[in-house]
Design an enzyme around this catalytic site. Structure first.
Site, PDB file in Angstrom:
ATOM      1  N   HIS A   1       0.829  -1.221   0.000  1.00 38.61           N
ATOM      2  CA  HIS A   1       0.000   0.000   0.000  1.00 38.61           C
ATOM      3  C   HIS A   1       0.862   1.270   0.000  1.00 38.61           C
ATOM      4  CE1 HIS A   1      -3.889  -2.080   0.836  1.00 38.61           C
ATOM      5  NE2 HIS A   1      -3.112  -2.942   1.452  1.00 38.61           N
TER       6      HIS A   1
ATOM      7  N   ASN B   1     -10.245  -2.971   2.487  1.00 37.80           N
ATOM      8  CA  ASN B   1      -9.937  -2.983   1.052  1.00 37.80           C
ATOM      9  C   ASN B   1     -11.225  -2.790   0.263  1.00 37.80           C
ATOM     10  OD1 ASN B   1      -7.173  -3.396   1.241  1.00 37.80           O
ATOM     11  ND2 ASN B   1      -7.336  -5.626   1.083  1.00 37.80           N
TER      12      ASN B   1
ATOM     13  N   HIS C   1      -3.942   1.024  12.044  1.00 41.69           N
ATOM     14  CA  HIS C   1      -3.745  -0.244  12.752  1.00 41.69           C
ATOM     15  C   HIS C   1      -5.117  -0.863  13.056  1.00 41.69           C
ATOM     16  CE1 HIS C   1      -2.538  -3.334  15.322  1.00 41.69           C
ATOM     17  NE2 HIS C   1      -1.565  -2.750  15.970  1.00 41.69           N
TER      18      HIS C   1
HETATM   19 FE1  HDD Z   1      -2.552  -4.824   5.531  1.00 46.91          FE
HETATM   20  C1  HDD Z   1      -1.101  -1.800   5.154  1.00 46.91           C
HETATM   21  C2  HDD Z   1      -5.540  -3.538   4.381  1.00 46.91           C
HETATM   22  C3  HDD Z   1      -3.926  -7.955   5.539  1.00 46.91           C
HETATM   23  C4  HDD Z   1       0.184  -5.981   7.048  1.00 46.91           C
HETATM   24  N1  HDD Z   1      -3.186  -3.022   4.879  1.00 46.91           N
HETATM   25  C5  HDD Z   1      -2.429  -1.894   4.805  1.00 46.91           C
HETATM   26  C6  HDD Z   1      -3.223  -0.824   4.301  1.00 46.91           C
HETATM   27  C7  HDD Z   1      -4.479  -1.310   4.076  1.00 46.91           C
HETATM   28  C8  HDD Z   1      -4.451  -2.701   4.457  1.00 46.91           C
HETATM   29  C9  HDD Z   1      -5.671  -0.549   3.549  1.00 46.91           C
HETATM   30  C10 HDD Z   1      -2.729   0.594   4.060  1.00 46.91           C
HETATM   31  C11 HDD Z   1      -2.983   1.452   5.252  1.00 46.91           C
HETATM   32  C12 HDD Z   1      -2.574   2.859   4.956  1.00 46.91           C
HETATM   33  O1  HDD Z   1      -3.225   3.479   4.095  1.00 46.91           O
HETATM   34  O2  HDD Z   1      -1.621   3.329   5.563  1.00 46.91           O
HETATM   35  N2  HDD Z   1      -4.344  -5.601   4.983  1.00 46.91           N
HETATM   36  C13 HDD Z   1      -5.463  -4.899   4.638  1.00 46.91           C
HETATM   37  C14 HDD Z   1      -6.588  -5.797   4.565  1.00 46.91           C
HETATM   38  C15 HDD Z   1      -6.129  -7.041   4.880  1.00 46.91           C
HETATM   39  C16 HDD Z   1      -4.725  -6.914   5.158  1.00 46.91           C
HETATM   40  C17 HDD Z   1      -8.006  -5.383   4.224  1.00 46.91           C
HETATM   41  C18 HDD Z   1      -6.868  -8.337   4.968  1.00 46.91           C
HETATM   42  C19 HDD Z   1      -8.077  -8.436   5.346  1.00 46.91           C
HETATM   43  N3  HDD Z   1      -1.964  -6.639   6.138  1.00 46.91           N
HETATM   44  C20 HDD Z   1      -2.676  -7.806   6.092  1.00 46.91           C
HETATM   45  C21 HDD Z   1      -1.946  -8.854   6.742  1.00 46.91           C
HETATM   46  C22 HDD Z   1      -0.777  -8.301   7.202  1.00 46.91           C
HETATM   47  C23 HDD Z   1      -0.809  -6.912   6.797  1.00 46.91           C
HETATM   48  C24 HDD Z   1      -2.406 -10.278   6.906  1.00 46.91           C
HETATM   49  C25 HDD Z   1       0.337  -8.915   7.968  1.00 46.91           C
HETATM   50  C26 HDD Z   1       0.205  -9.832   8.855  1.00 46.91           C
HETATM   51  N4  HDD Z   1      -0.743  -4.042   5.949  1.00 46.91           N
HETATM   52  C27 HDD Z   1       0.228  -4.706   6.617  1.00 46.91           C
HETATM   53  C28 HDD Z   1       1.433  -3.843   6.917  1.00 46.91           C
HETATM   54  C29 HDD Z   1       1.004  -2.471   6.324  1.00 46.91           C
HETATM   55  C30 HDD Z   1      -0.368  -2.779   5.737  1.00 46.91           C
HETATM   56  C31 HDD Z   1       2.731  -4.398   6.484  1.00 46.91           C
HETATM   57  C32 HDD Z   1       1.960  -1.775   5.390  1.00 46.91           C
HETATM   58  C33 HDD Z   1       1.950  -0.315   5.787  1.00 46.91           C
HETATM   59  C34 HDD Z   1       1.233  -0.287   7.029  1.00 46.91           C
HETATM   60  O3  HDD Z   1       0.811  -1.541   7.354  1.00 46.91           O
HETATM   61  O4  HDD Z   1       1.027   0.679   7.714  1.00 46.91           O
HETATM   62  O5  HDD Z   1       1.628  -3.767   8.278  1.00 46.91           O
END
Ligand code: HDD
Length: 685
Positions: free
Chosen positions: A73, A146, A337
């Site tokens: 993202h 999402n 978060h």
């Molecule tokens: Fe995630 C970012 C949505 C599964 C780990 N995620 C991130 C963002 C969105 C989502 C919208 C961007 C937030 C922003 O605008 O700053 N993610 C989802 C959805 C998931 C999902 C809807 C499943 C239902 N994500 C998911 C899993 C993991 C992560 C299973 C790890 C275990 N996601 C992350 C992250 C991010 C992230 C690596 C990258 C940047 C951030 O968090 O802030 O932690």
């Protein structure tokens, strides 16, 4: 600060805003700077001196301006607004921001693509992030969702694998912002839990027309808990007021070159124009006692709850009415978060959600450089926050007192935990018992029923788009073995689909073509039944000197009345003059613009104008391309001749023409109705 003031976040941010306009330049120490174009040198041709503190400070700051982009993202864009509930949700949740319809809660929303880097294109085929931070009086609540209601994997431990497969391949860092490559499809073929999500990712949902025209989903099953401690399972939905609409793939690819900022520009400009994006918040709820009544596990994040089975109740609306002041400070520094909850909202044992609860704080530590990112203006709650955590990189607050621990007897300065009655968060007391095992529940093992449900719920044009998307993506895969494996995987969803893809990519079609199974559908999954209105659609009006003023003026007025935005495209910028003598301003030229940036085309009348446009390759291309992207095309009088010159079949689907001056009103009405239809799939291309 008044806790019910809808502008309370804005007021808080105001304390941090800096405006350089009209100010004298200083160093970061506040010293007035007299010169900003020459470093301090020994003689005008001599070496730069170490003592040049202004040069050192300016250069050092510049050298450190970048922070790591998000691991997923990375490319996103945010906006401010508010959320307002329709009615009290007290019977189901005690969350304060869902109690009083007169209270508006400030929000910041960040939309994003998943795979691409920060500088990649907006319109690539990808899932879109839809993350909302509610600044509630009980603390920040983050709904990090999402635009697709299910996910690729069931357990968070597989997330790094999924993302490594999706991102550019490590040996040559290609392709950028695209899933059309070997490792992604190898992952899909070998991890069958992704089958449902990949159907969505190949559908039109993955190429939205606008952030304002896509749904959002919390994906996981959460819990609502009321004052009495009674819980309900809940899923969250955002439903856009403008309906759910998509681009066509060819168009999406072209826009990525013509205007890589297409989605952020659309969001920014809509807010600047006062066309505030609006979404309703919907919830699906299941009683705790009904947890096992479904033929899927309600905790499985690769499953949705069909809306015909569990209706969506609209409980409030969100309006995005203010653009950010600074993309780095707001869009980049905002830290979401899924674990940021408020009393009345709780988690479930969905293993994907559980893992996310770890990952988000962890990633902010590297991205934002330490544990104090909650103090950044965009992340600060609007309610007071106190605890015994202190120090760390970039600490802003000055915590007074001798003792920073609980309990202490030396001072009365340590914050005391609040009781539940005082608003203290108490986790839902679900009874949990089990052996420590690394295993997936049997109830999570059906990977294809809902993938089939999705496919069977699509209209014919939507199915055709999915087939083409598979053929494109899998066609880009180099490994014949992976291509064959993908065909086998999708044959579990639908044999006819698999056969078409096999033919498209030169693989072996499935042998067993028996598809006599019962075909269940969920009509709510198709985009075709969405809201269809003309508001905020963009029309390119093609005209040149000698256009007919009365007709063009009236169509511009009629479009405006319906909230449609019309822009004049011609050979050059400046003014064009009508045959009657009036002048109109040109917005773009055939060089600076392109049909892919508009929803519809209108050709103005006027013989001289049309004669000029007939000689303009750009004008003919505009019309032909819009036609091939199924867009509405309108023309009046001589304008119809330009359509003929472009090889367009007059009065085919979505082509609205008139040669009768007297009928302009009904002609414009028909054109506006055609624009509302979004696209005309029945057109033979
Ligand atoms: Fe995630 C970012 C949505 C599964 C780990 N995620 C991130 C963002 C969105 C989502 C919208 C961007 C937030 C922003 O605008 O700053 N993610 C989802 C959805 C998931 C999902 C809807 C499943 C239902 N994500 C998911 C899993 C993991 C992560 C299973 C790890 C275990 N996601 C992350 C992250 C991010 C992230 C690596 C990258 C940047 C951030 O968090 O802030 O932690």
């Amino acid at each position: 600060m008044n806790n019910n003031d809808e502008n309370r976040k804005d007021k808080q941010l105001e304390e941090y805003r800096a405006d350089n306009r009209g100010k004298k330049m200083t160093t970061n120490q506040g010293l007035h700077v007299s010169e900003d174009e020459h470093s301090l040198k020994a003689g005008d041709r001599g070496p730069t001196l170490m003592e040049d503190f202004h040069f050192r400070e300016k250069m050092t700051h510049f050298d450190h301006e970048r922070i790591p982009e998000r691991v997923v993202h990375a490319r996103g864009f945010g906006a401010h607004g508010y959320f307002q509930p329709y009615e009290s949700m007290a019977p189901f949740t005690k969350a304060k921001f869902l109690q009083d319809p007169s209270v508006k809660t400030p929000v910041f929303v960040r939309f994003s693509t998943v795979a691409g880097s920060k500088g990649s294109g907006d319109t690539v085929r990808d899932v879109r992030g839809f993350a909302t931070k509610f600044y509630t009086e009980e603390g920040n609540y983050d709904l990090v969702g999402n635009n697709i209601p299910v996910f690729f994997i069931q357990d968070a431990i597989k997330f790094p694998d999924l993302v490594h497969a999706l991102k550019p391949e490590p040996h040559n860092e290609m392709p950028q912002a695209a899933s059309a490559h070997d490792t992604f499809w190898d992952f899909i073929a070998n991890n069958r839990e992704s089958a449902h999500m990949v159907m969505w990712a190949m559908s039109d949902r993955a190429i939205p027309r606008s952030y304002r025209m896509m749904e959002g989903f919390g994906v996981h099953t959460f819990r609502f808990v009321n004052e009495q401690g009674k819980a309900h399972f809940v899923k969250f939905h955002w439903k856009p007021k403008l309906g759910v609409h998509s681009l066509v793939w060819d168009e999406a690819q072209k826009i990525a070159g013509k205007d890589p900022d297409f989605h952020r520009r659309d969001l920014w400009e809509s807010i600047e124009m006062g066309n505030y994006p609006e979404y309703e918040l919907g919830i699906q709820m299941i009683e705790e006692e009904e947890e096992f009544k479904f033929d899927f596990d309600i905790l499985d994040p690769t499953k949705l709850w069909p809306e015909e089975m569990v209706p969506v109740k609209m409980i409030g609306k969100m309006v995005l009415d203010r653009n950010q002041d600074n993309v780095f400070s707001e869009t980049e520094q905002v830290a979401f978060h899924p674990g940021n909850v408020v009393p009345g909202i709780d988690f479930t044992n969905d293993p994907l959600l559980q893992g996310r609860l770890f990952s988000y704080t962890d990633t902010q530590l590297i991205r934002l450089g330490g544990p104090n990112f909650h103090e950044l203006p965009i992340n600060r709650p609007v309610c007071p926050f106190h605890n015994n955590q202190n120090d760390g990189y970039h600490r802003m607050t000055i915590n007074k007192g001798q003792a920073a621990y609980h309990k202490n007897s030396l001072q009365n300065n340590d914050p005391q935990p609040a009781s539940e009655e005082e608003g203290g968060y108490v986790h839902y007391q679900e009874k949990v018992e089990g052996r420590k095992i690394r295993q997936r529940s049997e109830s999570f093992k059906d990977h294809f029923s809902q993938a089939k449900l999705f496919w069977n719920s699509m209209t014919d044009p939507e199915k055709q788009h999915i087939i083409k998307a598979f053929c494109f993506e899998v066609g880009k895969v180099k490994s014949k073995s992976v291509q064959q494996q993908v065909v086998e995987t999708i044959s579990q969803v639908d044999v006819k689909l698999a056969r078409q893809v096999a033919i498209g990519v030169g693989a072996k079609p499935p042998e067993n073509m028996d598809d006599s199974v019962e075909k269940l559908t969920s009509p709510a999954l198709s985009q075709e039944k969405t809201i269809k209105i003309p508001e905020t659609r963009k029309v390119a009006v093609l005209a040149a000197d000698g256009f007919s003023y009365p007709g063009l003026n009236q169509v511009m007025e009629d479009l405006k009345k319906k909230g449609v935005i019309a822009e004049i495209i011609s050979h050059n910028l400046g003014m064009i003059k009508s045959s009657e003598g009036q002048e109109l301003e040109v917005t773009h030229t055939f060089l600076t613009s392109d049909s892919v940036l508009f929803d519809a085309i209108y050709v103005a009348g006027g013989k001289e104008s049309i004669d000029l446009l007939k000689k303009e390759r750009g004008a003919l291309h505009f019309i032909q391309e819009a036609y091939s992207h199924f867009k509405s095309i309108g023309a009046v009088n001589e304008g119809c001749d330009l359509l003929t010159s472009a090889g367009i079949q007059i009065d085919g689907p979505g082509v609205v023409t008139s040669r009768e001056q007297a009928n302009l009103n009904s002609h414009h009405k028909k054109f506006i109705d055609a624009i509302s239809q979004h696209r005309h799939w029945s057109r033979q291309i």
